[in-house]
Design a protein around this motif. Structure first.
Motif, short mmCIF file in Angstrom:
data_model
loop_
_atom_site.label_atom_id
_atom_site.label_comp_id
_atom_site.label_asym_id
_atom_site.label_seq_id
_atom_site.Cartn_x
_atom_site.Cartn_y
_atom_site.Cartn_z
N ARG A 14 0.85 -1.20 0.00
CA ARG A 14 0.00 0.00 0.00
C ARG A 14 0.89 1.24 0.00
N ALA A 15 1.03 1.86 -1.17
CA ALA A 15 1.87 3.05 -1.31
C ALA A 15 3.24 2.83 -0.67
N THR A 17 6.93 2.66 0.12
CA THR A 17 8.01 3.54 -0.31
C THR A 17 9.24 3.34 0.57
N THR A 19 13.16 5.15 0.85
CA THR A 19 14.17 6.10 0.39
C THR A 19 15.42 5.97 1.24
N THR A 24 15.46 7.28 -4.09
CA THR A 24 14.21 6.54 -3.90
C THR A 24 14.38 5.14 -4.46
N ASP A 27 9.08 3.45 -4.97
CA ASP A 27 8.29 4.67 -5.05
C ASP A 27 6.79 4.36 -5.08
N HIS A 28 6.16 4.41 -3.90
CA HIS A 28 4.70 4.27 -3.77
C HIS A 28 4.17 3.05 -4.54
N ASP A 30 1.95 -0.01 -5.21
CA ASP A 30 0.64 -0.60 -4.89
C ASP A 30 0.56 -1.93 -5.62
N SER A 64 7.56 4.96 4.11
CA SER A 64 6.12 5.20 4.25
C SER A 64 5.38 4.06 3.57
N GLY A 65 4.08 3.98 3.83
CA GLY A 65 3.27 2.92 3.25
C GLY A 65 3.31 1.64 4.09
N ALA A 218 9.92 2.33 -9.50
CA ALA A 218 8.49 2.46 -9.79
C ALA A 218 8.01 1.29 -10.64
#
Length: 243
Positions: A14-15, A17, A19, A24, A27-28, A30, A64-65, A218
């Motif tokens: 879920r998103a 991430t 870094t 990065t 990257d987010h 899903d 994050s995520g 990504a």
């Protein structure tokens, strides 16, 4: 997005991430992978494939995520999430001086807390593609493909809901690579959700139900393998690899 399975996803990002300073690595992301789904991540070195697997394993913490294994957030309950999964790296680490049977007995007991009989352990190894007589051979003399079969036997003993595979066919000869694809098919039939990072476009097409292409952290494309041929997959992959 939806999975190829009607049930809730066994693996979900879920998103997600990660870094490292200004870099990065992921990257987010899903992503959802359901029971019986074999999702192959393709991409160049540094694309984010191994980072994705390491986040699901909680080897590194996300910036994050969320990374979820059978609905469990791996950062909140790392032990609980690991009970559901098995990890097979490029080189399966086993005790070289021990036999396949002894390695399986140790690692399966460690993972499950169960005491398996000798007959059960031999059957797990046979189910993973080894001959019964190879069970009592020291793994120090095993090929890479044979060591991977011990890893699969551990996953079978553990009744793993999720398999995470990082470049499992790298360095295998065509016969061993084909045998590994057959084992993946068997684990899929058992209902496992499988995430495999690979450079092998042919095996991704042959073994996978879905393919995702990663670039610079990504997910830039994904498709069902049933809807794309080998040549089309190669063309799409090379097109995305261009800067």
């Amino acid at each position: 997005m939806t999975t190829s399975s009607a049930v809730a996803p066994r693996l979900a990002a879920r998103a997600l991430t990660k870094t490292y300073g200004a870099v990065t690595a992921l990257d987010h992301l899903d992503l959802e992978i359901g029971a019986g789904d074999v999702y192959c991540l393709l991409g160049a070195n540094g694309a984010g494939k191994t980072t994705t697997i390491n986040l699901f394993l909680n080897f590194v913490a996300p910036t994050s995520g969320q990374a979820l294994v059978c609905g469990i957030d791996v950062t909140r309950d790392p032990l609980g999430s690991k009970r559901h999964l098995a990890y097979i790296p490029e080189t399966v680490m086993l005790y070289r001086q021990l036999t396949a049977l002894e390695n399986l007995d140790y690692f399966a007991g460690l993972a499950t807390g169960e005491q398996f009989s000798r007959d059960q352990l031999v059957q797990f190894l046979v189910d993973a593609g080894l001959r019964a007589d190879q069970a009592t051979q020291r793994v120090g003399g095993f090929s890479k493909g044979m060591r991977q079969k011990v890893g699969i036997a551990i996953a079978i003993a553990k009744r793993a809901d999720v398999l995470l595979l990082d470049e499992p066919t790298s360095g295998l000869d065509p016969k061993a690579s084909n045998e590994f694809s057959e084992l993946i098919g068997q684990m899929r039939a058992r209902g496992a959700a499988i995430l495999m990072a690979t450079h092998d476009l042919f095996r991704a097409k042959e073994s996978g139900t879905r393919v995702g292409i990663m670039k610079h952290g990504a997910l830039v494309a994904q498709m069902n393998t049933a809807e794309v041929g080998h040549a089309d997959l190669e063309r799409l992959y090379l097109a995305h690899m261009k800067d």
